[in-house]
Design an enzyme around this catalytic site. Sequence first.
Site, PDB file in Angstrom:
ATOM      1  N   LYS A  82       0.858  -1.194   0.000  1.00 51.68           N
ATOM      2  CA  LYS A  82       0.000   0.000   0.000  1.00 51.68           C
ATOM      3  C   LYS A  82       0.890   1.239   0.000  1.00 51.68           C
ATOM      4  CE  LYS A  82      -3.890   1.944   2.682  1.00 51.68           C
ATOM      5  NZ  LYS A  82      -4.735   1.758   3.895  1.00 51.68           N
TER       6      LYS A  82
ATOM      7  N   SER B  27      -9.722   1.661   2.884  1.00 51.06           N
ATOM      8  CA  SER B  27      -8.846   2.433   2.040  1.00 51.06           C
ATOM      9  C   SER B  27      -7.793   1.606   1.310  1.00 51.06           C
ATOM     10  CB  SER B  27      -8.150   3.503   2.885  1.00 51.06           C
ATOM     11  OG  SER B  27      -7.289   2.898   3.835  1.00 51.06           O
TER      12      SER B  27
ATOM     13  N   SER C 217      -9.924  -0.700   7.126  1.00 53.53           N
ATOM     14  CA  SER C 217      -9.361  -0.555   5.774  1.00 53.53           C
ATOM     15  C   SER C 217      -8.615  -1.742   5.198  1.00 53.53           C
ATOM     16  CB  SER C 217      -8.433   0.653   5.724  1.00 53.53           C
ATOM     17  OG  SER C 217      -9.207   1.809   5.526  1.00 53.53           O
TER      18      SER C 217
HETATM   19  N1  GLN Z   1     -13.227   3.865   6.259  1.00 50.81           N
HETATM   20  C1  GLN Z   1     -12.629   4.334   7.469  1.00 50.81           C
HETATM   21  C2  GLN Z   1     -12.248   5.776   7.315  1.00 50.81           C
HETATM   22  O1  GLN Z   1     -12.552   6.336   6.340  1.00 50.81           O
HETATM   23  C3  GLN Z   1     -11.470   3.486   7.840  1.00 50.81           C
HETATM   24  C4  GLN Z   1     -10.254   3.831   7.129  1.00 50.81           C
HETATM   25  C5  GLN Z   1      -9.079   3.024   7.570  1.00 50.81           C
HETATM   26  O2  GLN Z   1      -9.228   2.000   8.225  1.00 50.81           O
HETATM   27  N2  GLN Z   1      -7.911   3.523   7.232  1.00 50.81           N
HETATM   28  O3  GLN Z   1     -11.642   6.358   8.160  1.00 50.81           O
END
Ligand code: GLN
Length: 493
Positions: free
Chosen positions: A79, A154, A178
């Site tokens: 990532k 994400s 994410s």
């Molecule tokens: N969807 C969540 C957010 O927007 C989690 C994101 C994540 O785990 N980095 O913060």
Amino acid sequence: MSAELIELTVAEAAERIRSGELAADEYFDAYREAAAGDSLNALLWRAENGAEADLEGTRAAQEEIDPERPLAGIPVAVKDIFCTEGVPTTAGSRILEGYRPPYTATAVRGLRRAGARVLAKANMDEFAMGSSNENSGYGPALNPWDSGRVPGGSSGGSAAAVAGRLAPCAIGTDTGGSIRQPAALCGIVGMKPTYGAVSRYGMIAFASSLDQCGPLTRNVTDAALLLRAMEGRDPCDSTSVGIDGGIDLPSREDLKGLSFGVPRELSSEAEGIESGVREVFERTVGLIEQLGGEVSETELRHAPHGISAYYVLAPAEASANLARFDGVRYGLRVEADELTGMYERTRAQGFGPEVKRRIMLGTYALSSGYYEAYYGRAQRVRTKIAEDFSKAFERFDFVVTPTSPTVAFELGAKTDDPLAMYLNDYCTVPMPLAGIPAISIPAGVAPPDGGGPDLPVGFQVAGRAFSDSGILDVAHALERAIDFRPDRNGGPA
Ligand code: GLN
């Protein structure tokens, strides 16, 4: 030949490479070719040759390789939130365009030491803020099951790359879901380890008290192999402790003697759960019983407030963490007549709308006068959620829930409604708030409510802090029983 190579699991490929049956370069080239044909916008940077993959000329390359090379020659999609020395690292943001870090994240160095190679940097929501990858500054990654749909976020690029056969495995980060949510939406395995299991050094910070690195793979054993190479205490991250005794490779085939709690707040009573998702969840709970596990209902009373607490705490931490991106140290700089103007223009141009929204939310929540009402209160809710889990774990070894309330949704379906987007994390946010580990495995397919193609559904298993090996073991037994086959379910083959 290369089609066959692409179907090997990480464990199989590493074994063949170690025994000399398969040349590491041949395997890498097969994936380099696959990655070059990326039609999912899953990858932001790709290694052009083996030397780049080994991060030649960097300190990571000079690292001693573990003689057992558990990940011998394995290409990994990383990532783009992990710093990789000399290799562009953007965190999905235009503000970091052109940034080449002077060092490599500890997690990536762990993979390198085990013999792995960096195949590519994966697309992601900007600074890991999102659930659909549509917040990337470089365009959304697409779901390999249906390119009109999101891969989740994400870590959407990581999940799309693994499910779409562009990489055999990937790593991502999970702050509120994410890793697990995109794994669920793409039909693969994704694990968020216990907070502190893997060092956060070199992982660009979003919400430091929640962020954890973990694997995205096509099966549970491969997830264990990656986690095993990454976990450990790191003097560069004072919150890292590693996992006592390391990670055992999973071997369980039944669930006898284990107890599972099904929290109604995150299953039958959960907000917005699609009927297809519910059906697959219930079927999988039935499988647990068939495998000899004991299942009963439990409660996590405060879990429904997880989203509200998370969307105060995570933006609060992000507003502080993102202060460093000001045009002085990294990436983009938009010139102006004076210093403050330069900061403002750089941040105005470099950050996307979701990042700005979170910085504003977080700054507001932390402002004097409001601090207690928002941040203080959210912290107390966080403690309650952690206590709920502790109570559940007095009775049960594990807690199981659906991973995501819905299957993959269409691009653009939720972009105008941040609150609907935030609800994606309903079932995944409580675990990082409590610091506990959780895995998502593919449990079947279901159509979205309102009709559409069959799409993957994830099943989540959470356990006590540092029960990471135990979770992998349960997931392994379930995986065997589920026998999920994307190729037989309309998925990418
Ligand atoms: N969807 C969540 C957010 O927007 C989690 C994101 C994540 O785990 N980095 O913060």
